[in-house]
Design a protein around this motif. Structure first.
Motif, PDB file in Angstrom:
ATOM      1  N   ARG B  85       0.029 -16.649  -5.949  1.00  0.00           N
ATOM      2  CA  ARG B  85       0.717 -15.658  -4.743  1.00  0.00           C
ATOM      3  C   ARG B  85       1.071 -14.457  -5.799  1.00  0.00           C
ATOM      4  NH1 ARG B  85       6.188 -16.012  -1.475  1.00  0.00           N
ATOM      5  NH2 ARG B  85       6.964 -13.622  -1.937  1.00  0.00           N
ATOM      6  N   CYS B  86       0.270 -12.898  -4.986  1.00  0.00           N
ATOM      7  CA  CYS B  86       0.739 -11.709  -5.975  1.00  0.00           C
ATOM      8  C   CYS B  86       2.216 -11.440  -5.826  1.00  0.00           C
ATOM      9  CB  CYS B  86      -0.118 -11.117  -4.812  1.00  0.00           C
ATOM     10  SG  CYS B  86       0.015  -9.034  -5.653  1.00  0.00           S
ATOM     11  N   ARG B  87       1.919 -11.228  -6.640  1.00  0.00           N
ATOM     12  CA  ARG B  87       3.973 -10.170  -6.899  1.00  0.00           C
ATOM     13  C   ARG B  87       4.106  -9.467  -5.990  1.00  0.00           C
ATOM     14  NH1 ARG B  87       6.182 -12.706 -11.321  1.00  0.00           N
ATOM     15  NH2 ARG B  87       8.801 -11.689 -10.071  1.00  0.00           N
ATOM     16  N   HIS B  88       3.261  -8.654  -5.913  1.00  0.00           N
ATOM     17  CA  HIS B  88       3.316  -8.019  -5.224  1.00  0.00           C
ATOM     18  C   HIS B  88       3.532  -7.890  -3.432  1.00  0.00           C
ATOM     19  CE1 HIS B  88       2.379  -3.915  -2.781  1.00  0.00           C
ATOM     20  NE2 HIS B  88       3.437  -3.332  -3.409  1.00  0.00           N
ATOM     21  N   ARG B  89       2.906  -8.024  -2.853  1.00  0.00           N
ATOM     22  CA  ARG B  89       3.844  -8.460  -1.155  1.00  0.00           C
ATOM     23  C   ARG B  89       3.005 -10.034  -1.190  1.00  0.00           C
ATOM     24  NH1 ARG B  89       3.328  -3.178   0.909  1.00  0.00           N
ATOM     25  NH2 ARG B  89       2.394  -3.503   2.292  1.00  0.00           N
ATOM     26  N   ALA B  90       2.514 -10.599  -1.831  1.00  0.00           N
ATOM     27  CA  ALA B  90       2.569 -11.744  -1.529  1.00  0.00           C
ATOM     28  C   ALA B  90       1.134 -12.668  -1.272  1.00  0.00           C
ATOM     29  CB  ALA B  90       3.531 -12.977  -0.917  1.00  0.00           C
ATOM     30  N   ALA B  91       0.040 -11.785  -1.128  1.00  0.00           N
ATOM     31  CA  ALA B  91      -1.310 -12.221  -1.377  1.00  0.00           C
ATOM     32  C   ALA B  91      -1.607 -12.969  -1.617  1.00  0.00           C
ATOM     33  CB  ALA B  91      -1.958 -11.011  -0.708  1.00  0.00           C
ATOM     34  N   THR B  92      -2.755 -14.267  -1.001  1.00  0.00           N
ATOM     35  CA  THR B  92      -3.136 -15.098  -2.527  1.00  0.00           C
ATOM     36  C   THR B  92      -4.321 -14.301  -3.616  1.00  0.00           C
ATOM     37  OG1 THR B  92      -4.697 -15.379  -0.989  1.00  0.00           O
ATOM     38  CG2 THR B  92      -3.652 -17.355  -0.768  1.00  0.00           C
ATOM     39  N   GLN B 105      -8.072 -10.125  -9.287  1.00  0.00           N
ATOM     40  CA  GLN B 105      -7.298  -9.353  -8.675  1.00  0.00           C
ATOM     41  C   GLN B 105      -6.862  -9.584  -6.852  1.00  0.00           C
ATOM     42  OE1 GLN B 105      -9.942  -5.557  -9.252  1.00  0.00           O
ATOM     43  NE2 GLN B 105      -8.256  -4.544  -8.915  1.00  0.00           N
ATOM     44  N   CYS B 106      -5.670  -8.518  -6.730  1.00  0.00           N
ATOM     45  CA  CYS B 106      -5.753  -8.892  -5.950  1.00  0.00           C
ATOM     46  C   CYS B 106      -5.975  -7.839  -4.746  1.00  0.00           C
ATOM     47  CB  CYS B 106      -4.220  -9.007  -4.891  1.00  0.00           C
ATOM     48  SG  CYS B 106      -3.003  -8.741  -3.776  1.00  0.00           S
ATOM     49  N   PRO B 107      -6.056  -8.703  -3.846  1.00  0.00           N
ATOM     50  CA  PRO B 107      -7.502  -7.562  -2.424  1.00  0.00           C
ATOM     51  C   PRO B 107      -6.626  -7.065  -2.082  1.00  0.00           C
ATOM     52  CG  PRO B 107      -6.933 -10.143  -1.554  1.00  0.00           C
ATOM     53  CD  PRO B 107      -6.851 -10.347  -2.598  1.00  0.00           C
ATOM     54  N   TYR B 108      -5.375  -7.157  -1.459  1.00  0.00           N
ATOM     55  CA  TYR B 108      -4.420  -5.763  -0.658  1.00  0.00           C
ATOM     56  C   TYR B 108      -3.961  -4.837  -1.053  1.00  0.00           C
ATOM     57  CZ  TYR B 108      -1.458  -5.076   2.991  1.00  0.00           C
ATOM     58  OH  TYR B 108      -0.904  -4.819   4.440  1.00  0.00           O
ATOM     59  N   HIS B 109      -3.412  -4.889  -2.676  1.00  0.00           N
ATOM     60  CA  HIS B 109      -3.823  -3.468  -3.497  1.00  0.00           C
ATOM     61  C   HIS B 109      -4.402  -2.490  -4.227  1.00  0.00           C
ATOM     62  CE1 HIS B 109      -0.612  -4.216  -0.676  1.00  0.00           C
ATOM     63  NE2 HIS B 109      -0.153  -2.585   0.319  1.00  0.00           N
ATOM     64  N   GLY B 110      -4.937  -4.246  -5.244  1.00  0.00           N
ATOM     65  CA  GLY B 110      -5.033  -4.143  -6.498  1.00  0.00           C
ATOM     66  C   GLY B 110      -4.711  -4.214  -7.942  1.00  0.00           C
ATOM     67  N   TRP B 111      -3.153  -5.274  -7.207  1.00  0.00           N
ATOM     68  CA  TRP B 111      -2.499  -5.788  -8.307  1.00  0.00           C
ATOM     69  C   TRP B 111      -4.087  -6.570  -9.606  1.00  0.00           C
ATOM     70  CZ3 TRP B 111       2.877  -6.470  -8.953  1.00  0.00           C
ATOM     71  CH2 TRP B 111       3.762  -5.182  -8.587  1.00  0.00           C
ATOM     72  N   GLY B 112      -4.227  -6.378 -10.566  1.00  0.00           N
ATOM     73  CA  GLY B 112      -4.418  -7.288 -11.399  1.00  0.00           C
ATOM     74  C   GLY B 112      -3.866  -8.370 -12.271  1.00  0.00           C
TER      75      GLY B 112
HETATM   76  S1  FES Z   1       0.074  -7.687  -2.472  1.00  0.00           S
HETATM   77 FE1  FES Z   1      -1.286  -8.087  -3.742  1.00  0.00          FE
HETATM   78  S2  FES Z   1      -1.332  -5.749  -4.601  1.00  0.00           S
HETATM   79 FE2  FES Z   1      -0.466  -5.532  -2.594  1.00  0.00          FE
END
Ligand code: FES
Ligand code: FE2
Lengths: 164, 424
Positions: B85-92, B105-112
């Motif tokens: 779970r991404c620490r930004h807005r939770a996407a896997t 790498q998170c597919p939503y906003h690219g946190w790595g």
């Molecule tokens: S939810 Fe993962 S980068 Fe935004």
């Protein structure tokens, strides 16, 4: 491709389709005795997991030689297996036939199979890509290999009380 | 939580001192949520075997209770268990079931994220201000420990070390179980997966239930040759036993001669293994190694059942993942010999396919009766489920009671632990 081979292809396609439809009808009717008679003894009936095709050296859902096919059918028919007494009922369609190769008397054909099963008042849907290796025999064919790749073979399945 | 605590304060009504289980144990979704918090969030949960993470960067998806996790080997060779779970807005951050990678790498906003879960970088970080602390925004990481290749994780930083939770007897049996490598390390060869409409405790009970075997698995028995059929008649011979090993764990010994696979190496070899013997001889394996490998291919003679989610069943790992109060995912993980003869591994896989999985000669019948339990609990809410079988002649074992092979001693061990954890 000249007109002549095209006609032959269509005739072969028709013959192969008729055979696979007949097989599908046998499986829905659970006429397993007749189904077993469609096989060449050396044939393998395989439901792989995932994409691999080294069936001997990988874990499959099933990889049946003649003995295992017969044992499987016996298990279905003897009445001691609670999951197959009674089994789920099935209705299947087989289509999208593509003749992949013809070599001598051997035809390889791929197709799509959809199976709907019904048990406990609940229906489930399964889809798979099939590949049959058929050997011409008399008026029809014998099965040398049948591989059914369920779309979600490497996902969470249920247990099956019938064949694909 | 307080409300729920009051709701389930009468644990004796759910699992009575005389070993009766209330019907609501399989049906009550509030109770299920409570179990996920109090048990699966608080104890050691099995997530992977070492061989599934062969190299640096190898990963697989798994679960700890309801929570999806990534199990990954980092550059230092350590295994990390990270909440997916991404620490930004939770996407896997990962939807590939297994593989190899250098980062997530998170597919939503690219946190790595790195293989240890640390936040490595994010696009346009300025908008978080200068004091944004990357160190505080890594993937949530679970405490992870392993024993003899079995990797466990927990959300509970306070819980005892894994080896203490397992205890000496469980560790001893794990070591014995791993002898079916036949001199080679144990390796995961693949898995069968199926989901069953049943409460997770129906599965927990079944891994230590020898009583059902001759009934449910009659059709499997009938497909065996004489020798093999004899080996599975453990209820008739009555030599086996079930023993409570503490902390909810238990062992069910079905074939005592096969507890230690280094012993009884000169026992006659079953008919069905003869072709393998020949193949190994032809490949040039010395006679004593042939014996050892062939004996190992047959698997161990016991089921070691760990609370709450993994069982070492004869020749494979059986893993349960609760999905909801009436649904449980099951994995039957096939094992082989890492670097061992291909012929031996082929036989292991054919044996696994014979019994296990959606098309096995055993599992579908298990799945049917488990579902029948769940369906049956729709009637007679007031009737108890009995797990008191074999109480009549239990003897003291090393750490807990030992009962007849068909006793429900192992289930009582699990329910005792269930009660202990639910009361904390
Ligand atoms: S939810 Fe993962 S980068 Fe935004
Ligand atoms: Fe079973």
């Amino acid at each position: 491709m000249n007109m002549m081979t095209k006609t032959n292809d269509l005739a072969l396609l028709q013959k192969v389709s008729a055979f696979l439809w007949e097989e599908a009808a046998l499986l829905d009717a659970k006429d397993y005795g007749t189904w077993l008679s469609l096989w060449l003894t050396e044939g393998f009936y395989t439901l792989p997991i995932g994409e691999g095709d080294d069936f001997d050296n990988q874990l499959n859902l099933c990889h049946d030689n003649d003995r295992m096919r017969r044992d499987r059918i016996q298990r279905f028919q003897q009445g001691f297996s609670i999951s197959s007494a009674p089994p789920a009922r099935t209705v299947r369609t087989v289509s999208r036939f593509v003749i992949e190769s013809v070599e001598g008397d051997t035809v390889t054909v791929s197709s799509a199979e959809h199976v709907i099963e019904d048990k406990f008042g609940r229906q489930r849907v399964w889809a798979g890509n099939m590949r049959h290796t058929l050997v011409a025999s008399g008026d029809g064919f014998k099965i040398r290999a049948k591989v059914v790749r369920l779309l979600n073979s490497d996902g969470m399945l249920n247990s099956f009380s019938y064949l694909f | 939580m307080l409300q729920a605590q009051e709701k389930f304060s009468d644990l004796d009504a759910l699992y009575s001192p005389d070993a009766k289980v209330a019907t609501s144990m399989y049906e009550n979704s509030d109770l299920f949520n409570e179990e996920m918090e109090r048990i699966f969030k608080r104890t050691w949960v099995w997530v992977a075997h070492d061989s599934e993470l062969a190299d640096k960067g190898s990963f697989k998806l798994s679960n700890v209770g309801l929570e999806p996790v990534i199990v990954v080997r980092d550059r230092k060779g350590d295994v990390n268990v990270l909440v997916n779970r991404c620490r930004h807005r939770a996407a896997t951050v990962c939807e590939v079931k297994k593989g190899k990678t250098s980062s997530f790498q998170c597919p939503y906003h690219g946190w790595g994220y790195g293989l240890d879960g640390s936040l490595r970088g994010l696009p346009y970080p300025e908008q978080y201000g200068e004091d944004f602390d990357k160190g505080a925004h890594g993937l949530k990481k679970l405490r992870t420990e392993s024993y003899n290749g079995m990797i466990f994780a927990t959300f509970n930083d306070e819980v005892e070390p894994l080896v203490d939770f397992l205890g000496p007897e469980v560790c001893r049996y794990i070591d014995l179980f791993m002898k079916q490598g036949g001199g080679f390390p144990i390796k995961v060869l693949g898995e069968h997966q199926f989901t069953v409409p049943m409460n997770w405790k129906v599965q927990l009970e079944n891994t230590t239930d020898a009583y059902h075997f001759p009934v449910v698995h009659k059709s499997f028995m009938q497909s065996l040759d004489g020798d093999a059929e004899e080996a599975f008649k453990f209820l008739d011979t009555g030599k086996g036993y079930v023993e409570d090993l503490g902390n909810g764990h238990s062992v069910m010994v079905m074939i005592p001669e096969r507890i230690d696979l280094d012993e009884n190496l000169d026992d006659p070899i079953e008919e069905r293994f003869q072709p393998l013997v020949q193949e190994l001889r032809d490949e040039g394996y010395p006679e004593d190694q042939v014996k050892k490998i062939v004996r190992a291919v047959g698997g161990a003679g016991f089921n070691l059942n760990l609370f709450p989610n993994v069982s070492f069943s004869l020749a494979f790992f059986r893993v349960l993942t609760p999905v909801n109060v009436e649904r449980t995912d099951i994995r039957h993980i096939a094992l082989g010999m890492d670097g061992g003869p291909a012929a031996a591994n082929r036989m292991r896989m054919r044996l696994h396919e014979h019994f296990q999985g959606p098309m096995g000669f055993g599992s579908p019948d298990d799945a049917e009766v488990w579902e029948r339990v769940q369906r049956g609990t729709k009637g007679g809410e007031d009737l108890p489920i009995l797990v008191n079988r074999g109480l009549v002649d239990e003897q003291p074992g090393a750490l807990g009671p030992r009962g007849h092979i068909s006793a429900e001693t192992g289930m009582r061990a699990a329910y005792k632990m269930w009660k202990r954890m639910m009361s904390l």
